[in-house]
Write a protein that holds these residues in place. Structure first.
Motif, PDB file in Angstrom:
ATOM      1  N   TYR A 295     -18.749  -0.058  -1.507  1.00 25.63           N
ATOM      2  CA  TYR A 295     -17.766  -1.124  -1.704  1.00 25.63           C
ATOM      3  C   TYR A 295     -16.769  -0.759  -2.810  1.00 25.63           C
ATOM      4  O   TYR A 295     -15.569  -1.038  -2.701  1.00 25.63           O
ATOM      5  CB  TYR A 295     -18.459  -2.440  -2.040  1.00 25.63           C
ATOM      6  N   ARG A 296     -17.265  -0.143  -3.859  1.00 27.51           N
ATOM      7  CA  ARG A 296     -16.366   0.244  -4.946  1.00 27.51           C
ATOM      8  C   ARG A 296     -15.424   1.359  -4.513  1.00 27.51           C
ATOM      9  O   ARG A 296     -14.258   1.385  -4.909  1.00 27.51           O
ATOM     10  CB  ARG A 296     -17.194   0.676  -6.159  1.00 27.51           C
ATOM     11  N   LEU A 297     -15.916   2.284  -3.717  1.00 32.43           N
ATOM     12  CA  LEU A 297     -15.049   3.335  -3.185  1.00 32.43           C
ATOM     13  C   LEU A 297     -13.962   2.718  -2.321  1.00 32.43           C
ATOM     14  O   LEU A 297     -12.785   3.096  -2.417  1.00 32.43           O
ATOM     15  CB  LEU A 297     -15.862   4.347  -2.379  1.00 32.43           C
ATOM     16  N   ALA A 298     -14.340   1.771  -1.469  1.00 27.27           N
ATOM     17  CA  ALA A 298     -13.364   1.112  -0.597  1.00 27.27           C
ATOM     18  C   ALA A 298     -12.273   0.433  -1.415  1.00 27.27           C
ATOM     19  O   ALA A 298     -11.079   0.556  -1.113  1.00 27.27           O
ATOM     20  CB  ALA A 298     -14.074   0.100   0.298  1.00 27.27           C
ATOM     21  N   TYR A 299     -12.671  -0.284  -2.462  1.00 24.85           N
ATOM     22  CA  TYR A 299     -11.687  -0.972  -3.304  1.00 24.85           C
ATOM     23  C   TYR A 299     -10.788   0.033  -4.013  1.00 24.85           C
ATOM     24  O   TYR A 299      -9.568  -0.172  -4.123  1.00 24.85           O
ATOM     25  CB  TYR A 299     -12.404  -1.856  -4.330  1.00 24.85           C
ATOM     26  N   THR A 300     -11.373   1.122  -4.475  1.00 24.20           N
ATOM     27  CA  THR A 300     -10.587   2.167  -5.154  1.00 24.20           C
ATOM     28  C   THR A 300      -9.561   2.768  -4.210  1.00 24.20           C
ATOM     29  O   THR A 300      -8.389   2.955  -4.579  1.00 24.20           O
ATOM     30  CB  THR A 300     -11.517   3.272  -5.690  1.00 24.20           C
ATOM     31  N   LEU A 301      -9.965   3.063  -2.989  1.00 26.27           N
ATOM     32  CA  LEU A 301      -9.038   3.639  -2.010  1.00 26.27           C
ATOM     33  C   LEU A 301      -7.924   2.662  -1.658  1.00 26.27           C
ATOM     34  O   LEU A 301      -6.762   3.054  -1.509  1.00 26.27           O
ATOM     35  CB  LEU A 301      -9.796   4.062  -0.749  1.00 26.27           C
ATOM     36  N   GLN A 302      -8.279   1.386  -1.531  1.00 27.13           N
ATOM     37  CA  GLN A 302      -7.249   0.379  -1.233  1.00 27.13           C
ATOM     38  C   GLN A 302      -6.211   0.320  -2.350  1.00 27.13           C
ATOM     39  O   GLN A 302      -5.015   0.163  -2.100  1.00 27.13           O
ATOM     40  CB  GLN A 302      -7.906  -0.990  -1.059  1.00 27.13           C
ATOM     41  N   THR A 303      -6.663   0.465  -3.574  1.00 28.28           N
ATOM     42  CA  THR A 303      -5.755   0.424  -4.716  1.00 28.28           C
ATOM     43  C   THR A 303      -4.874   1.665  -4.778  1.00 28.28           C
ATOM     44  O   THR A 303      -3.647   1.567  -4.956  1.00 28.28           O
ATOM     45  CB  THR A 303      -6.563   0.304  -6.026  1.00 28.28           C
ATOM     46  N   LEU A 304      -5.488   2.834  -4.622  1.00 27.00           N
ATOM     47  CA  LEU A 304      -4.753   4.093  -4.775  1.00 27.00           C
ATOM     48  C   LEU A 304      -3.774   4.339  -3.636  1.00 27.00           C
ATOM     49  O   LEU A 304      -2.684   4.895  -3.852  1.00 27.00           O
ATOM     50  CB  LEU A 304      -5.736   5.266  -4.868  1.00 27.00           C
ATOM     51  N   PHE A 305      -4.142   3.946  -2.421  1.00 27.81           N
ATOM     52  CA  PHE A 305      -3.322   4.289  -1.254  1.00 27.81           C
ATOM     53  C   PHE A 305      -2.478   3.119  -0.735  1.00 27.81           C
ATOM     54  O   PHE A 305      -1.844   3.246   0.311  1.00 27.81           O
ATOM     55  CB  PHE A 305      -4.215   4.821  -0.124  1.00 27.81           C
ATOM     56  N   LYS A 306      -2.455   2.035  -1.456  1.00 28.63           N
ATOM     57  CA  LYS A 306      -1.621   0.905  -1.047  1.00 28.63           C
ATOM     58  C   LYS A 306      -0.153   1.296  -0.902  1.00 28.63           C
ATOM     59  O   LYS A 306       0.515   0.887   0.062  1.00 28.63           O
ATOM     60  CB  LYS A 306      -1.770  -0.235  -2.059  1.00 28.63           C
ATOM     61  N   PRO A 307       0.413   2.139  -1.815  1.00 25.22           N
ATOM     62  CA  PRO A 307       1.826   2.532  -1.657  1.00 25.22           C
ATOM     63  C   PRO A 307       2.089   3.363  -0.403  1.00 25.22           C
ATOM     64  O   PRO A 307       3.249   3.526  -0.019  1.00 25.22           O
ATOM     65  CB  PRO A 307       2.100   3.363  -2.922  1.00 25.22           C
ATOM     66  N   GLU A 308       1.052   3.869   0.235  1.00 24.65           N
ATOM     67  CA  GLU A 308       1.250   4.737   1.399  1.00 24.65           C
ATOM     68  C   GLU A 308       1.248   3.954   2.713  1.00 24.65           C
ATOM     69  O   GLU A 308       1.481   4.541   3.771  1.00 24.65           O
ATOM     70  CB  GLU A 308       0.169   5.817   1.429  1.00 24.65           C
ATOM     71  N   LYS A 309       0.978   2.674   2.638  1.00 24.82           N
ATOM     72  CA  LYS A 309       0.993   1.872   3.859  1.00 24.82           C
ATOM     73  C   LYS A 309       2.361   1.939   4.519  1.00 24.82           C
ATOM     74  O   LYS A 309       3.384   1.752   3.864  1.00 24.82           O
ATOM     75  CB  LYS A 309       0.642   0.419   3.545  1.00 24.82           C
ATOM     76  N   GLY A 310       2.368   2.209   5.797  1.00 26.68           N
ATOM     77  CA  GLY A 310       3.618   2.296   6.547  1.00 26.68           C
ATOM     78  C   GLY A 310       4.290   3.650   6.477  1.00 26.68           C
ATOM     79  O   GLY A 310       5.234   3.900   7.229  1.00 26.68           O
ATOM     80  N   LEU A 311       3.815   4.521   5.589  1.00 25.73           N
ATOM     81  CA  LEU A 311       4.419   5.846   5.451  1.00 25.73           C
ATOM     82  C   LEU A 311       3.644   6.920   6.211  1.00 25.73           C
ATOM     83  O   LEU A 311       4.174   7.985   6.495  1.00 25.73           O
ATOM     84  CB  LEU A 311       4.502   6.228   3.960  1.00 25.73           C
ATOM     85  N   ILE A 312       2.370   6.661   6.485  1.00 27.12           N
ATOM     86  CA  ILE A 312       1.528   7.589   7.236  1.00 27.12           C
ATOM     87  C   ILE A 312       1.217   6.965   8.582  1.00 27.12           C
ATOM     88  O   ILE A 312       0.870   5.781   8.669  1.00 27.12           O
ATOM     89  CB  ILE A 312       0.207   7.869   6.486  1.00 27.12           C
ATOM     90  N   LYS A 313       1.343   7.732   9.651  1.00 28.29           N
ATOM     91  CA  LYS A 313       1.049   7.218  10.996  1.00 28.29           C
ATOM     92  C   LYS A 313      -0.463   7.119  11.172  1.00 28.29           C
ATOM     93  O   LYS A 313      -1.102   7.995  11.754  1.00 28.29           O
ATOM     94  CB  LYS A 313       1.668   8.124  12.059  1.00 28.29           C
ATOM     95  N   ALA A 314      -1.008   6.037  10.654  1.00 27.14           N
ATOM     96  CA  ALA A 314      -2.461   5.879  10.620  1.00 27.14           C
ATOM     97  C   ALA A 314      -3.058   5.507  11.971  1.00 27.14           C
ATOM     98  O   ALA A 314      -4.257   5.620  12.171  1.00 27.14           O
ATOM     99  CB  ALA A 314      -2.833   4.824   9.590  1.00 27.14           C
TER     100      ALA A 314
END
Length: 372
Positions: free
Chosen positions: A261-280
């Motif tokens: 859960y902590r890893l998930a929260y960390t990733l959400q925080t770190l990669f939030k600026p990348e939303k919409g920029l990577i074809k996920a």
């Protein structure tokens, strides 16, 4: 899920192209990359100390310790800080680079490691000595030998570090996992994921997202100090189903889910600026492409756009190819001229010490695991 898909795209982009010691692509496989690369020995020393924190120690006898002078600067805590800097560098937001991929792999790994009690410090006493009679500590529990008796009474001689890393011998296989994972293990992991999340619901774990990486490490070390080392001072035998086994198994399973859960929260925080920029939403290499009538038209438009881009790229490639060719010809001519005009010397020789790079074949080694 968008952030998960973005980071999965990161791992999928480079992982099967020779960055790893084994060809891996999925999240689960990349999570152990930091251990896999230990097969390179001295070649990966720069990250060897990133798996633990060596400065949260217990030295009740105030001994003069033999410690690595780099322990306070090269450890999981500083590694985490620098990994965050790499992954949040504004210059590379939305760009998938090989270095960012490697740092993402390290992040996933050390968040798990630091939730294990013996990745956060060492215990020192007068009985734990090196061959040179130096007080070198138990190396995060690796020098604390125990005997574990399985449910059938079979004796397993190991150490307390591996006891917890294997989740009290719950996650062990006769043969280590071979990657890429086969379907049997993929199904196993999914079932195990469902079980452990259901058994330890998030609301029962009291996860506080304001806590830092250092706080997580403190939690783990406090568990070692208050629960594990008092037990080891009196006993080095653990039996499946006894009180210590039940307590430690419950604790370590909770730590695993908490780390997730902590890893998930960390990733959400770190990669939030990348939303919409990577074809996920594009299929990963290990997934079956999803096609239907509704997206055929969009695929056609995308292929037309890509075709135009390809033509532009080809034109640029031709221009650069011509320039490179002219430069190469000029270089050859200068070499021929130099050879014709140079004076022969008795000291001129051709060294056989240098092996052409094309003759070197780097063999990919099977995954190995060190306890640290």
């Amino acid at each position: 899920m968008e952030v998960y898909n973005i980071t999965a795209k990161y791992l999928d982009t480079y992982s099967s192209q020779g960055v790893d010691t084994v060809s891996t692509t999925t999240y689960e496989e990349n999570a152990v990359w930091a251990d896999d690369i230990k097969v390179y020995g001295d070649a990966q020393k720069a990250m060897e100390m990133w798996h633990y924190i060596g400065n949260k120690d217990s030295n009740p006898e105030n001994l003069a310790l033999k410690k690595d002078p780099m322990a306070d600067s090269e450890n999981a805590l500083n590694a985490f800080t620098n990994i965050v800097k790499v992954l949040t560098n504004e210059k590379y937001v939305g760009q998938i680079t090989e270095f960012k991929v490697n740092m993402l792999k390290m992040l996933v790994h050390i968040v798990g490691d630091i939730h294990m009690p013996h990745h956060t410090g060492s215990y020192y006493n007068s009985t734990i000595k090196s061959p040179k009679n130096e007080y070198w500590g138990d190396l995060g529990g690796n020098r604390q030998s125990i005997n574990f008796y399985t449910s059938t009474g079979e004796k397993k001689s190991t150490n307390i570090h591996f006891y917890f890393d294997s989740s009290c011998f719950f996650y062990t296989w006769t043969n280590r996992l071979v990657r890429p994972l086969n379907e049997t293990f993929k199904i196993y992991f999914q079932r195990e994921l469902d079980r452990i999340i259901a058994q330890y619901p998030k609301e029962t774990l009291n996860i506080d997202n304001t806590k830092t990486f250092s706080d997580w490490a403190d939690e783990s070390w406090n568990i070692a100090l208050t629960t594990v080392y008092p037990f080891l001072a009196k006993n080095n035998e653990i039996h499946y189903g006894d009180d210590f086994y039940k307590t430690s198994f419950d604790m370590i399973q909770k730590r695993i889910v908490t780390a997730g859960y902590r890893l998930a929260y960390t990733l959400q925080t770190l990669f939030k600026p990348e939303k919409g920029l990577i074809k996920a939403n594009t299929p990963l290499s290990y997934e079956q492409p999803i096609t239907n009538d509704n997206n055929n038209s969009s695929q056609t438009k995308a292929s037309t756009s890509e075709s135009s881009d390809n033509q532009s790229n080809k034109a640029m490639a031709i221009v650069f190819g011509v320039l490179f060719g002219l430069t190469f010809v000029a270089f050859i001519i200068s070499i021929i001229y130099f050879k014709k005009t140079a004076i022969n010397s008795a000291y001129q020789r051709t060294s056989n010490d240098l092996i052409p790079a094309k003759n070197i074949h780097v063999q990919k080694l099977a995954s190995t695991e060190n306890n640290l």
